[in-house]
Design a protein around this motif. Sequence first.
Motif, PDB file in Angstrom:
ATOM      1  N   VAL A 126      -6.364  11.374 -12.426  1.00 37.98           N
ATOM      2  CA  VAL A 126      -6.455  12.507 -11.646  1.00 37.98           C
ATOM      3  C   VAL A 126      -6.248  12.131 -10.266  1.00 37.98           C
ATOM      4  N   THR A 127      -5.516  13.436  -9.799  1.00 35.99           N
ATOM      5  CA  THR A 127      -4.926  13.165  -8.466  1.00 35.99           C
ATOM      6  C   THR A 127      -5.037  14.269  -7.558  1.00 35.99           C
ATOM      7  N   GLY A 128      -4.746  14.293  -6.364  1.00 38.68           N
ATOM      8  CA  GLY A 128      -4.383  15.367  -5.396  1.00 38.68           C
ATOM      9  C   GLY A 128      -5.692  16.337  -5.531  1.00 38.68           C
ATOM     10  N   ILE A 262     -14.398   3.372 -14.228  1.00 33.28           N
ATOM     11  CA  ILE A 262     -13.721   4.232 -13.152  1.00 33.28           C
ATOM     12  C   ILE A 262     -13.118   3.574 -12.133  1.00 33.28           C
ATOM     13  N   VAL A 263     -12.197   4.136 -11.614  1.00 37.87           N
ATOM     14  CA  VAL A 263     -11.549   3.490 -10.347  1.00 37.87           C
ATOM     15  C   VAL A 263     -11.285   4.644  -9.403  1.00 37.87           C
ATOM     16  N   ILE A 264     -11.763   4.564  -8.081  1.00 37.83           N
ATOM     17  CA  ILE A 264     -11.638   5.549  -7.116  1.00 37.83           C
ATOM     18  C   ILE A 264     -10.585   4.830  -6.010  1.00 37.83           C
ATOM     19  N   GLU A 265      -9.535   5.568  -5.792  1.00 32.55           N
ATOM     20  CA  GLU A 265      -8.404   4.905  -4.881  1.00 32.55           C
ATOM     21  C   GLU A 265      -8.502   5.889  -3.641  1.00 32.55           C
ATOM     22  N   GLY A 266      -8.032   5.266  -2.454  1.00 33.98           N
ATOM     23  CA  GLY A 266      -7.826   6.086  -1.451  1.00 33.98           C
ATOM     24  C   GLY A 266      -7.492   5.240  -0.271  1.00 33.98           C
ATOM     25  N   TYR A 267      -7.936   5.633   1.204  1.00 31.32           N
ATOM     26  CA  TYR A 267      -7.750   5.211   2.316  1.00 31.32           C
ATOM     27  C   TYR A 267      -8.770   5.373   3.270  1.00 31.32           C
ATOM     28  N   ARG A 299     -10.883   8.370   2.048  1.00 32.68           N
ATOM     29  CA  ARG A 299     -10.154   9.713   1.715  1.00 32.68           C
ATOM     30  C   ARG A 299      -9.670   9.335   0.174  1.00 32.68           C
ATOM     31  N   VAL A 300     -10.217   9.968  -0.951  1.00 37.97           N
ATOM     32  CA  VAL A 300      -9.728   9.701  -2.120  1.00 37.97           C
ATOM     33  C   VAL A 300      -8.608  10.343  -2.279  1.00 37.97           C
ATOM     34  N   THR A 301      -7.551   9.429  -2.919  1.00 37.98           N
ATOM     35  CA  THR A 301      -6.117   9.927  -3.376  1.00 37.98           C
ATOM     36  C   THR A 301      -6.073  10.158  -4.849  1.00 37.98           C
ATOM     37  N   CYS A 302      -6.879   9.249  -5.593  1.00 37.17           N
ATOM     38  CA  CYS A 302      -6.729   9.304  -7.013  1.00 37.17           C
ATOM     39  C   CYS A 302      -7.727   8.570  -7.708  1.00 37.17           C
TER      40      CYS A 302
END
Length: 509
Positions: A126-128, A262-267, A299-302
Amino acid sequence: MTVERKPVAFGDLRGWIKALQAAGEFHEIEAQVDWNIELGTILRLAQGAGTGPALMFNNIKDYNRPDSRCRRVFGGGLASHRRVAMMFGLAPDTHPRELVKIGRTILNGSIPPKIVKDGPVKENVVTGKDVDLYEFPTPYWNRLDGGRYLLTYGGVVTKDPESGIMNVGIYRGMIAGRDQIPILMWRAQHIGHHVTAWQHGGSAEMPIAVAIGWEPSFGFCAGTPVTKGVCEYDVMGAIRGQPVELVKCETVDLYVPASAEIVIEGYLGLDPATYIMEGPFAEVTGYVGGERLPKPSIRVTCITHRNDPILRGTIEGALPGSYSENAICSSIMRAATAWNVLDRAGVPGITDVWCPPVHAGMNLLIQMKQTYRGQAKQAANAVWGSSAGHVRYKHVTVVDDDIDIHDYAAVDWAIAYRVNAGEDDIVIMPSTFGMGIDPSTRRRDRNAVLFGTGKWNRLLIDATMNLDYDPDPDYGGARFPPIVWPGKADVEAAQARWQELGLERHNRR
Ligand SMILES: Cc1cc2nc3c(=O)[nH]c(=O)nc-3n(C[C@H](O)[C@H](O)[C@H](O)COP(=O)(O)O)c2cc1C
């Protein structure tokens, strides 16, 4: 080593749950439970003093439709010493003393991870604009929390920009919007070292990924102060006896377990202008802590997740009668870590180390065979001077090797009669780094944004026999008189008459 272990690779969270089920350590709740306060209350009440089962909530209000993105919450997997023993590949009834000893070896072990191309965690990407953290059944764990905490037991992965070595740590994180998670972290934690390094490199953001739900070694190692520069994935490999299989994230250059739920990616925003309000939260101390203040935010990116993913969470905060997973795990690995620190610092004569599980490693007990004056102070200085001492070991009590540190009464007796506050047995080490959420400190001193970390005045209780006293000829050259417990021959003679005296039904020690 006294006990042999057979390392177990459970495969993923689901494999671990199967093992718990088989061992009678798991309970599923099918009745509908509200994510709002009710779920957290049940988990806290059910855990007991390390006696409750691991819990799976299968029917969560507002998240129980067939098309709900995530429908289940799992907690308490490591909230007992029995389950810590299972994770290590030992019999569930292994004594915590042995778990500490084995924990020492494990924490020094290393099996590096293996990179794989794909894995179940990529089943959904899931992105954007599609990212919506509210699609997960994140509990509002406690009434006094500042929000819904999605990150309570996720492994937060970051990377040293120079060495490229990854760190995995647990840092709490609250949902502050569809794609925003402010977190609580301190400069003196390894994630804080990374923040500093990225800032020195001129970055305004740091790549970050949070993996939620995998084998038990994941949360255990993420919550452990693994030596700086050593990657937690290597230690997880040592626990399970096989490399951890990692996949690359979609939007950041970081690696996560391929079969995570679950994995939450971001900055992570490094500029204070981007900080977002976070806190408070029912904390490790058993008090509400970590004041509502602006904190660095992800800030979640994906988001990637398995089909029908399980949200892994934990209820934080230990109190008498209700021990958290953090407290149970800390009792083992904070003790093991302290023992390894003492060893590396060259403090001789350590025979046992323990942190009672009610307080997650704040009070450290050290048993030693002392051979020279000042040995207890050397031990306290070594643990306080290590980075592992940052949020632990506020109070250190040292006893001789005739005192069982797993026995509160024995330690209390030693404090009663081997401590003389006027003879330097009580030492305060003022104004050291410390835990920024300890309510015994002034509120101002808990401001991590202002000071980078908390402030602790530390205490040594040297409850060993004072070797600064003169040997006493009346005591055969010993410093202390003999204890009143009868000698072996007298005990045996008395016990031989126990039945004749009608005492067989009574305690014969
Ligand atoms: C359930 C749980 C919650 C935790 N929450 C936080 C937190 O919010 N902030 C923090 O700095 N450390 C927190 N910790 C402690 C860190 O995870 C621990 O100190 C760990 O060693 C940090 O990783 P590091 O050694 O790589 O810095 C938590 C630990 C556990 C087990």
